[in-house]
Enzyme design. Sequence first.
Site, PDB file in Angstrom:
ATOM      1  N   HIS A  56      36.986  36.027  48.571  1.00 15.93           N
ATOM      2  CA  HIS A  56      38.113  35.864  47.649  1.00 15.93           C
ATOM      3  C   HIS A  56      38.201  34.431  47.127  1.00 15.93           C
ATOM      4  O   HIS A  56      38.454  33.498  47.888  1.00 15.93           O
ATOM      5  CB  HIS A  56      39.408  36.226  48.383  1.00 15.93           C
ATOM      6  N   HIS A  62      42.634  30.260  39.070  1.00 16.60           N
ATOM      7  CA  HIS A  62      43.510  31.400  39.288  1.00 16.60           C
ATOM      8  C   HIS A  62      44.821  31.315  38.513  1.00 16.60           C
ATOM      9  O   HIS A  62      45.187  32.228  37.774  1.00 16.60           O
ATOM     10  CB  HIS A  62      43.825  31.549  40.784  1.00 16.60           C
TER      11      HIS A  62
END
Length: 279
Positions: A42, A84
């Site tokens: 991730h 992100h």
Amino acid sequence: MKLVFLISMCSLIVLILFIAGKGRETNRKPGRHPHAPLKIAHRGAAGHCPENTMSAFKKAVELGVDFIEIDVQLSRDGRLVVIHDTTLERTTDGSGNVRDHDFCDLRKLDAGSWFHSDFKDEKIPAFEELLEQILPHAGILIELKHPSLYPGIEKRLAFEIVKHNLHLEKDPRLMVQSFDIAAVKRFQSLIPSLPAGVLIKHHPMGISNKKLNELSSFAQFVNLKQTMMTLKLKKKIHAHGMKAFTWTVNNQKKIQRFELMKLDGVTTDYPDLFRKKRR
């Protein structure tokens, strides 16, 4: 004597075949067990290094992941950048929206000190850097982050992939996903050869067969929040011809449970929590 000779010859042939078989087994290259889920890092190995940085990606490769999950957005001048948040404050020493800065300005920011001073020289990566430096060692799972803020991001991503001839591979090392169903459809229509999937947040009622049937018309996988994933739901997803992934699992017992469930992919900040690859 003839009978004894025949028995001896048969025994010799069996022994030769056994040794040859053992040799082939010894020389067989190690790989992922056919029922083991893809090990997906991730934002890189985000539990060990600052997320979405080259250090995190290289650490994930070191830990033997199958794929690295990343987030892509567009700079003001149209470059695909790996970050992100839509804003800069949390993971850099900059401020404001990602989309309001040119790539050269984003590149000057410190994207590592927030995690630890050892990473003070980390930069926001350009997507093309990953294709050149990381892709030879691990696949990349690309999330289109807030695509509604970046009209045309699907075309820009498709352009970069085609430029590197990655749309022609028989065994794709790239996958694309998003929470935005319309964006997934748009990308899938541009490069149908690459697996595309839909991210799904927790829904207490699960996912209906009607919804899964709708998703299966364009998606090759669904990626559910871990709190939703059950063996029953995995089987429903498979029944609709899609693969079942889950995110983001940072507990070793839960990862082992999903391994036993034979999911197709598990995303984690800590790839070292997986059992070692079976040979």
